[in-house]
Motif scaffolding. Sequence first.
Motif, PDB file in Angstrom:
ATOM      1  N   LYS A   1      -4.379   1.641  -6.138  1.00 51.45           N
ATOM      2  CA  LYS A   1      -5.552   2.206  -5.450  1.00 51.45           C
ATOM      3  C   LYS A   1      -6.813   1.420  -5.780  1.00 51.45           C
ATOM      4  CE  LYS A   1      -3.909   6.881  -4.798  1.00 51.45           C
ATOM      5  NZ  LYS A   1      -4.110   8.296  -5.047  1.00 51.45           N
ATOM      6  N   GLU A   2      -6.971   1.024  -7.041  1.00 53.64           N
ATOM      7  CA  GLU A   2      -8.156   0.246  -7.430  1.00 53.64           C
ATOM      8  C   GLU A   2      -8.174  -1.121  -6.743  1.00 53.64           C
ATOM      9  OE1 GLU A   2      -8.888  -0.236 -11.605  1.00 53.64           O
ATOM     10  OE2 GLU A   2      -8.485   1.880 -11.992  1.00 53.64           O
TER      11      GLU A   2
ATOM     12  N   GLN B   1      -8.683  -0.632  -2.869  1.00 49.64           N
ATOM     13  CA  GLN B   1      -9.944  -0.014  -2.446  1.00 49.64           C
ATOM     14  C   GLN B   1     -11.171  -0.763  -2.959  1.00 49.64           C
ATOM     15  OE1 GLN B   1      -9.657   4.105  -3.642  1.00 49.64           O
ATOM     16  NE2 GLN B   1      -8.081   4.550  -2.133  1.00 49.64           N
ATOM     17  N   LYS B   2     -11.088  -1.308  -4.179  1.00 50.17           N
ATOM     18  CA  LYS B   2     -12.235  -1.999  -4.766  1.00 50.17           C
ATOM     19  C   LYS B   2     -11.795  -3.245  -5.521  1.00 50.17           C
ATOM     20  CE  LYS B   2     -14.911   2.217  -5.331  1.00 50.17           C
ATOM     21  NZ  LYS B   2     -15.562   3.137  -6.235  1.00 50.17           N
TER      22      LYS B   2
ATOM     23  N   LEU C   1       0.825  -1.218   0.000  1.00 52.02           N
ATOM     24  CA  LEU C   1       0.000   0.000   0.000  1.00 52.02           C
ATOM     25  C   LEU C   1       0.857   1.265   0.000  1.00 52.02           C
ATOM     26  CD1 LEU C   1      -2.794  -0.874   2.570  1.00 52.02           C
ATOM     27  CD2 LEU C   1      -3.176   0.032   0.285  1.00 52.02           C
TER      28      LEU C   1
END
Length: 75
Positions: free
Chosen positions: A55-56, A59-60, A34
């Motif tokens: 980030k993608e 986070q998702k 991260l």
Amino acid sequence: QAEDGIRDVERSRGLGDVYKRQVIIVTHNVHQALRIAEYVIFLYMGSVIESGPAKEIFQKPKHPETQAYLKGEFS
């Protein structure tokens, strides 16, 4: 610094800043990934499960195995 030395060699060879340098780091430490990753490839049992911008992925995550790993359900 080391980067200055690399740039000096590139310039002396006429390469300038043409090449983008990449570093591949393999880790099981999600917090480390991260902190430093721009792009992530999640591997499980020798197969690519999911990849994309860090980030993608963090986070998702789209794949159930990626989601489970990030939740700490297995390591």
